[in-house]
Write a protein that holds these residues in place. Structure first.
Motif, PDB file in Angstrom:
ATOM      1  N   VAL A 802       0.831  -1.209   0.000  1.00 43.03           N
ATOM      2  CA  VAL A 802       0.000   0.000   0.000  1.00 43.03           C
ATOM      3  C   VAL A 802       0.862   1.253   0.000  1.00 43.03           C
ATOM      4  O   VAL A 802       1.815   1.373   0.793  1.00 43.03           O
ATOM      5  N   GLU A 803       0.528   2.186  -0.883  1.00 43.60           N
ATOM      6  CA  GLU A 803       1.192   3.485  -0.912  1.00 43.60           C
ATOM      7  C   GLU A 803       0.278   4.579  -0.364  1.00 43.60           C
ATOM      8  O   GLU A 803       0.683   5.384   0.454  1.00 43.60           O
ATOM      9  N   ASN A 804      -0.973   4.613  -0.824  1.00 43.03           N
ATOM     10  CA  ASN A 804      -1.911   5.619  -0.334  1.00 43.03           C
ATOM     11  C   ASN A 804      -2.537   5.094   0.956  1.00 43.03           C
ATOM     12  O   ASN A 804      -3.534   4.371   0.947  1.00 43.03           O
ATOM     13  N   GLY A 805      -1.942   5.453   2.058  1.00 43.85           N
ATOM     14  CA  GLY A 805      -2.379   4.984   3.370  1.00 43.85           C
ATOM     15  C   GLY A 805      -1.230   4.495   4.220  1.00 43.85           C
ATOM     16  O   GLY A 805      -1.402   4.276   5.424  1.00 43.85           O
ATOM     17  N   LYS A 806      -0.048   4.370   3.624  1.00 45.55           N
ATOM     18  CA  LYS A 806       1.055   3.813   4.403  1.00 45.55           C
ATOM     19  C   LYS A 806       1.555   4.779   5.472  1.00 45.55           C
ATOM     20  O   LYS A 806       2.253   4.376   6.401  1.00 45.55           O
ATOM     21  N   VAL A 863      -3.047   0.052   6.232  1.00 42.80           N
ATOM     22  CA  VAL A 863      -4.404   0.428   5.870  1.00 42.80           C
ATOM     23  C   VAL A 863      -4.365   1.141   4.520  1.00 42.80           C
ATOM     24  O   VAL A 863      -3.328   1.648   4.097  1.00 42.80           O
ATOM     25  N   MET A 864      -5.499   1.174   3.870  1.00 42.15           N
ATOM     26  CA  MET A 864      -5.631   1.822   2.566  1.00 42.15           C
ATOM     27  C   MET A 864      -6.477   3.075   2.701  1.00 42.15           C
ATOM     28  O   MET A 864      -7.505   3.070   3.375  1.00 42.15           O
ATOM     29  N   ASN A 865      -6.039   4.145   2.055  1.00 38.42           N
ATOM     30  CA  ASN A 865      -6.760   5.414   2.082  1.00 38.42           C
ATOM     31  C   ASN A 865      -7.630   5.511   0.826  1.00 38.42           C
ATOM     32  O   ASN A 865      -7.126   5.599  -0.294  1.00 38.42           O
ATOM     33  N   LEU A 866      -8.935   5.515   1.016  1.00 36.05           N
ATOM     34  CA  LEU A 866      -9.889   5.482  -0.104  1.00 36.05           C
ATOM     35  C   LEU A 866     -10.322   6.879  -0.529  1.00 36.05           C
ATOM     36  O   LEU A 866     -11.464   7.085  -0.941  1.00 36.05           O
ATOM     37  N   GLN A 946      -5.955   0.978  -8.512  1.00 37.91           N
ATOM     38  CA  GLN A 946      -4.514   0.959  -8.769  1.00 37.91           C
ATOM     39  C   GLN A 946      -3.814   2.144  -8.110  1.00 37.91           C
ATOM     40  O   GLN A 946      -2.646   2.047  -7.723  1.00 37.91           O
ATOM     41  N   GLU A 947      -4.550   3.276  -7.955  1.00 37.07           N
ATOM     42  CA  GLU A 947      -3.944   4.450  -7.331  1.00 37.07           C
ATOM     43  C   GLU A 947      -3.453   4.160  -5.918  1.00 37.07           C
ATOM     44  O   GLU A 947      -2.487   4.776  -5.445  1.00 37.07           O
ATOM     45  N   LEU A 948      -4.108   3.214  -5.262  1.00 32.34           N
ATOM     46  CA  LEU A 948      -3.700   2.868  -3.895  1.00 32.34           C
ATOM     47  C   LEU A 948      -2.255   2.398  -3.832  1.00 32.34           C
ATOM     48  O   LEU A 948      -1.606   2.498  -2.779  1.00 32.34           O
ATOM     49  N   PHE A 949      -1.736   1.899  -4.951  1.00 32.56           N
ATOM     50  CA  PHE A 949      -0.421   1.256  -4.941  1.00 32.56           C
ATOM     51  C   PHE A 949       0.605   2.012  -5.785  1.00 32.56           C
ATOM     52  O   PHE A 949       1.705   1.514  -6.011  1.00 32.56           O
ATOM     53  N   GLU A 950       0.243   3.211  -6.198  1.00 32.97           N
ATOM     54  CA  GLU A 950       1.162   4.002  -7.001  1.00 32.97           C
ATOM     55  C   GLU A 950       2.187   4.704  -6.112  1.00 32.97           C
ATOM     56  O   GLU A 950       1.830   5.332  -5.111  1.00 32.97           O
ATOM     57  N   GLU A 951       3.423   4.608  -6.488  1.00 39.81           N
ATOM     58  CA  GLU A 951       4.495   5.317  -5.796  1.00 39.81           C
ATOM     59  C   GLU A 951       4.580   6.720  -6.376  1.00 39.81           C
ATOM     60  O   GLU A 951       4.981   6.897  -7.530  1.00 39.81           O
ATOM     61  N   LYS A 952       4.194   7.695  -5.594  1.00 37.25           N
ATOM     62  CA  LYS A 952       4.237   9.084  -6.042  1.00 37.25           C
ATOM     63  C   LYS A 952       4.290   9.986  -4.818  1.00 37.25           C
ATOM     64  O   LYS A 952       4.061   9.548  -3.680  1.00 37.25           O
ATOM     65  N   GLU A 953       4.582  11.234  -5.042  1.00 37.11           N
ATOM     66  CA  GLU A 953       4.637  12.184  -3.941  1.00 37.11           C
ATOM     67  C   GLU A 953       3.222  12.486  -3.468  1.00 37.11           C
ATOM     68  O   GLU A 953       2.333  12.786  -4.273  1.00 37.11           O
ATOM     69  N   ARG A 954       3.024  12.382  -2.172  1.00 39.52           N
ATOM     70  CA  ARG A 954       1.706  12.623  -1.589  1.00 39.52           C
ATOM     71  C   ARG A 954       1.811  13.682  -0.496  1.00 39.52           C
ATOM     72  O   ARG A 954       2.861  13.862   0.125  1.00 39.52           O
ATOM     73  N   GLU A 955       0.699  14.351  -0.266  1.00 34.63           N
ATOM     74  CA  GLU A 955       0.670  15.392   0.763  1.00 34.63           C
ATOM     75  C   GLU A 955       0.841  14.762   2.133  1.00 34.63           C
ATOM     76  O   GLU A 955       0.171  13.782   2.469  1.00 34.63           O
TER      77      GLU A 955
END
Length: 965
Positions: A802-806, A863-866, A946-955
């Motif tokens: 998980v990337e979005n929620g890690k 956890v995953m951020n939806l 798929q966005e949940l697992f994308e490696e990118k810069e997040r706020e």
């Protein structure tokens, strides 16, 4: 604190009451204040006053005390904000209190709350109006002819907090106590008949004496740093000689009470006839009047009253009170009279235990931080405090600590009646804006305040313990060592500790007892829940009573239904902000479910921690922080009761009292989850801190299903159970009869007391679920995508991916205190909401909340951020985020993708600590996916998942400050 004139006359109360009604009628017709003192011995000054706000502090220079205030009126006792007087809070408000998360001031999504009028501030309750500085209050009174030349006393029970008084144009004096009444003497030469003017300047700004900006005596975190006067406001007629103080000292061994009487205005020596008598207030014992001739020396008299062999003692079990009558008569026939309430009690120490009248005591306490959500300031009436203390008793508590403040007289009166042991503190948390022991004015101020507290409230039997205050900084060790030595000698009726502190503060070695934090907490971020642990390794090196400091602090989600209760001068705009933000994140309809699911976890944590404390030999007690919610410091929703001392719906007093009262059955279990191939083995103990030995107590146990079907039961031999922690035997129960995974209830009953624990039993899996029709993967790669396009079934095991929620850190336990005060220190979640009716749980028994069996599936899991999912989308297993961020989270969800069906799970059921729970969860999940019931309702675009697992810069979250609390 009662003062009587030399002739012992108090009269005219009925006339005074009638007079006040008439006066108030006049007030309604004109902004004019005139009180006629008539022939009474005191006059109630409550009612209409005039006021001026001295915003630029010119009042004294311009001699406002010589002027008549005619433009603005208000009613006292009250705070300015109670009558909508002051400034509307805004983003520019300079608060009294530390803020360690400044994100509210900078985050764009908080702009609408910053710009609101008033600003919706997240860190504590918001006053409708706020004023810090000097406010002047004025009242006209009429002195009758028979008061001419009399000495008068102006009594102000609880101003906040520095006062300066003028009688007409004459300055009378100033006071600055945060703990005791302000009393001013008007010399007889000033008192003439006719109209006079009382002017009081009240200043609530921190001046030369800084108690600490987070002290609950002054902080916006709780009291709200209000300006005003509450409680009794009286002008009293006193003679030049009166009883100034009575110190009552019970001695149970000698079966007597010693009475030290101090007179004001008389340093003469000689003989005085002292008549003492005592009558039971709430019982029938009576000690007839006894007169003895005593020596008067330096204005003091020491006399004794024999109580007889059949006197009644005061304790939590029988709060017997006496009224002591005192009459003094000199050789000239002059007399003085007074009555005082007291209790025959001795609160002492025997090695590592407290004792009340020779009986061991275990303190089960809460910390009172001056949370009074309608006014901010503590009530001065007895019924309000009785309601609080009765609620404490209904939850099994016998003790209250007052954190960095001292309550008014009414609290002591109520505690005396209900049977509550009080730890009172000076009005200081000398850490953030001030230090202790460095020669600052606070050093002498706290010595003076402590003396005032003891002198004013010391006869109350409930007042048994005292500390300087909370967690100091500076050169505090030698200062507090001196403080303890001095007051232990000054007041032998109480026990003293230097300070109430966390683990990083030095222990004050000469303290009578210790209040400190190490014997607390649940280490379940590292190991599986069990009930075999205790805190003995944290306390064995101490040879005095050790009380756990601020135990608990487990968060539950806000109860937004509470908002409507705030009908006073403080508003729950923090709750409104959290509620609106929850709606903005598309979860507004889940607020109550979040409250209940997080509350169940919170209550479970309190049960586990309290029972571990009771299992610890030689611990002397605990102080929760707290039984009710704390409104400040970021909004700390740590209570099983709300700020109004009312239940929230997820645990009742009866349920709480099972594990928190004078007698508690206990079990030592190695864990709460078992295979049916094992035996349930448990050692049974009992914490008996009742009034006496339990004679021939019956001991029984029962293991049953959730529908009360008995699986097994038994009895142990009846026996006498002495006071203390006692092992009474063990049980061993085969679990082979359990044929399907289920929750069982283990109940132990000892005498009339019972306690219970949930356990989960999992039989071996006989027919492992097939996986041939399910594509199991940890990546949504080409094969998974094609399977979904072709109508297949895919299980995405997302643990570790998980990337979005890690950035959301989840433990099994909920957030501690709150994430704002500790700058987003993990954990960030407050429990898990589970769709218990979903068929995925057909073979996995669960409730709607994360009970103890979920530890294996939740602790330290991703956890995953939806945040990009459709607003109405709901996961099956939903972690509950901190209410400051309200991220929509998931650990398990399903969706229809293309023609296929997708299950996404971030639970790692193959991790190192996995066991029977993970195996059963996997079996239930796969069985569901193999069934015809696996028909996800929500159609979802693959790109959103798929966005949940994308490696990118997040706020990322930022606190914008570097300070730590």
């Amino acid at each position: 604190m009662n003062h009587f004139d030399w002739k012992g006359i108090v009269k005219g109360k009925r006339a005074l009451k009638t007079e006040n009604i008439l006066i108030q009628s006049v007030f309604l017709m004109a902004w004019f204040t005139l009180v006629s003192c008539d022939e009474t011995s005191f006059v109630d000054l409550s009612g209409q006053w005039m006021y001026r706000l001295d915003t630029v502090e010119v009042g004294e220079q311009e001699k406002w005390f010589t002027q008549h205030f005619e433009e603005n009126g208000l009613f006292l006792p009250a705070a300015l904000r109670d009558q909508n007087i002051g400034h509307t809070p805004s983003v520019e408000t300079q608060w009294t209190g530390g803020i360690y998360d400044s994100s509210w001031y900078f985050l764009p999504e908080m702009a609408k709350y910053r710009n609101a009028v008033p600003s919706k501030f997240p860190f504590w309750l918001t006053p409708v109006k706020r004023y810090v500085g000097k406010a002047w209050y004025q009242k006209e009174i009429n002195i009758p002819a028979d008061w001419k030349g009399e000495q008068l006393e102006l009594f102000l029970e609880r101003p906040h907090w520095q006062t300066q008084v003028w009688f007409d144009d004459q300055e009378i004096g100033s006071e600055n106590s945060l703990s005791t009444p302000h009393v001013f003497i008007l010399a007889s030469a000033l008192v003439t008949s006719g109209q006079h003017r009382i002017t009081i300047c009240v200043d609530n700004a921190i001046r030369g004496i800084d108690p600490g900006i987070n002290s609950h005596s002054i902080s916006d975190h709780t009291q709200g740093n209000w300006n005003g006067i509450v409680g009794k406001m009286e002008l009293r007629r006193v003679e030049s000689i009166s009883i100034a103080q009575v110190r009552i000292m019970p001695n149970l061994q000698k079966q007597r009470v010693s009475v030290e009487i101090s007179l004001s205005g008389n340093n003469a020596t000689g003989e005085v006839d002292v008549t003492l008598a005592a009558v039971g207030v709430n019982h029938s014992h009576e000690v007839k009047a006894n007169t003895k001739t005593c020596n008067l020396k330096d204005g003091k008299i020491l006399a004794h009253l024999d109580m007889g062999e059949d006197f009644n003692t005061w304790s939590e079990f029988a709060p017997n009170l006496y009224e002591l009558s005192i009459a003094l008569k000199d050789s000239n026939g002059n007399s003085l009279q007074q009555t005082q309430t007291f209790g025959m009690r001795e609160f002492t120490i025997d090695q590592k235990q407290f004792e009340i009248n020779g009986t061991p005591v275990f303190l089960r306490g809460t910390t009172d931080c001056s949370v009074f959500p309608l006014t901010g300031y503590p009530p001065t009436d007895v019924p309000s405090w009785e309601k609080i203390f009765k609620k404490c008793r209904s939850f099994g508590l016998n003790h209250v600590r007052f954190h960095s403040y001292c309550p008014p007289e009414a609290a002591f009166v109520a505690a005396d009646k209900i049977g509550i042991y009080l730890q009172v503190e000076g009005p200081s948390w000398a850490k953030y804006s001030v230090t202790l022991g460095d020669g600052l004015p606070i050093d002498q101020y706290l010595m003076d305040e402590t003396r005032h507290i003891i002198d004013t409230y010391g006869n109350h039997p409930s007042f048994v313990m005292m500390a300087y205050g909370n967690e100091p900084s500076g050169n505090y060790v030698p200062y507090l060592e001196n403080w303890v030595d001095y007051f232990r000698e000054y007041d032998p009726q109480r026990v003293f500790t230097g300070a109430s502190t966390g683990r990083s503060w030095s222990i004050i070695d000469n303290s009578d007892f210790i209040v400190r934090s190490p014997p607390r907490g649940l280490e379940w971020d590292k190991r599986k829940p069990e009930s075999d642990f205790d805190y003995r390794d944290k306390t064995e090196n101490q040879n005095r009573p050790y009380v756990t400091f601020e135990m608990g602090q487990w968060c539950a989600f806000p109860n937004f239904e509470e908002i409507d209760k705030y009908t006073g001068s403080l508003k729950a705009l923090n709750f409104e902000l959290f509620q609106e933000n929850l709606h903005d994140h598309h979860m507004g309809d889940q607020a109550h479910d979040f409250l209940m699911a997080s509350g169940k976890l919170q209550a479970s944590c309190y049960k586990q921690e309290i029972e571990a404390t009771l299992r610890t030999p030689n611990l002397a007690g605990f102080q929760l922080l707290s039984l009710n919610d704390f409104s400040g410091q970021g909004t700390a929703l740590v209570g099983v009761l709300d700020a109004f001392w009312e239940e929230k719906g997820y645990i009742s007093a009866d349920e709480f009292r099972q594990f928190c009262q004078e007698v508690v059955p206990l079990v030592r279990l190695p864990r709460y989850t078992f295979s049916s191939q094992e035996q349930l083995k448990a050692e049974i103990e009992v914490a008996n801190f009742g009034a006496a030995v339990m004679k021939d107590a019956s001991i029984g146990w029962r293991l049953s299903t959730t529908d009360s079907t008995v699986v097994n039961k038994g009895e142990l031999d009846s026996r006498d159970i002495p006071i203390g922690l006692v092992a009474v035997g063990g049980i061993s129960v085969p679990l082979e009869s359990i044929k399907k995974a289920q929750k069982l209830i283990l109940e132990v009953q000892i005498g009339n007391y019972r306690n219970q624990w949930s356990i989960w039993v999992y039989p071996p899996i006989q027919n492992p679920a097939e996986t041939k029709d399910i594509f199991i993967t940890d990546t949504l790669g080409e094969k998974a995508v094609n399977m979904l396009k072709d109508g297949g079934k895919v299980l995405l095991q997302a643990a570790g991916k998980v990337e979005n929620g890690k950035n959301v850190k989840q433990h099994y336990m909920p957030a501690f205190w709150n994430t704002s005060w500790f700058r987003m220190r993990p954990p960030h979640t407050t429990g898990v909401l589970i769709d218990e009716a979903h068929p995925v749980f057909d073979q996995f028994p669960t409730d709607y909340y994360s009970d103890l069996q979920w530890w294996e599936l939740v602790n330290q899991q991703q956890v995953m951020n939806l945040e990009y999912f459709p607003p109405a989308f709901r996961p099956i297993v939903q972690p509950i985020d901190t209410w400051f961020l309200n991220r929509r989270l998931a650990m398990l969800f399903e969706a229809k993708v293309g023609e296929g069906r997708l299950m996404v799970c971030s639970i790692d059921w193959d991790k190192e600590n996995s066991g029977v729970v993970s195996q059963q969860f996997r079996q239930s999940l796969l069985s569901y996916m193999n069934s015809t019931a696996f028909q996800p309702e929500n159609q979802m675009e693959l790109s959103v998942i798929q966005e949940l697992f994308e490696e990118k810069e997040r706020e990322e979250w930022h606190s914008f400050v570097n300070d730590n609390p």
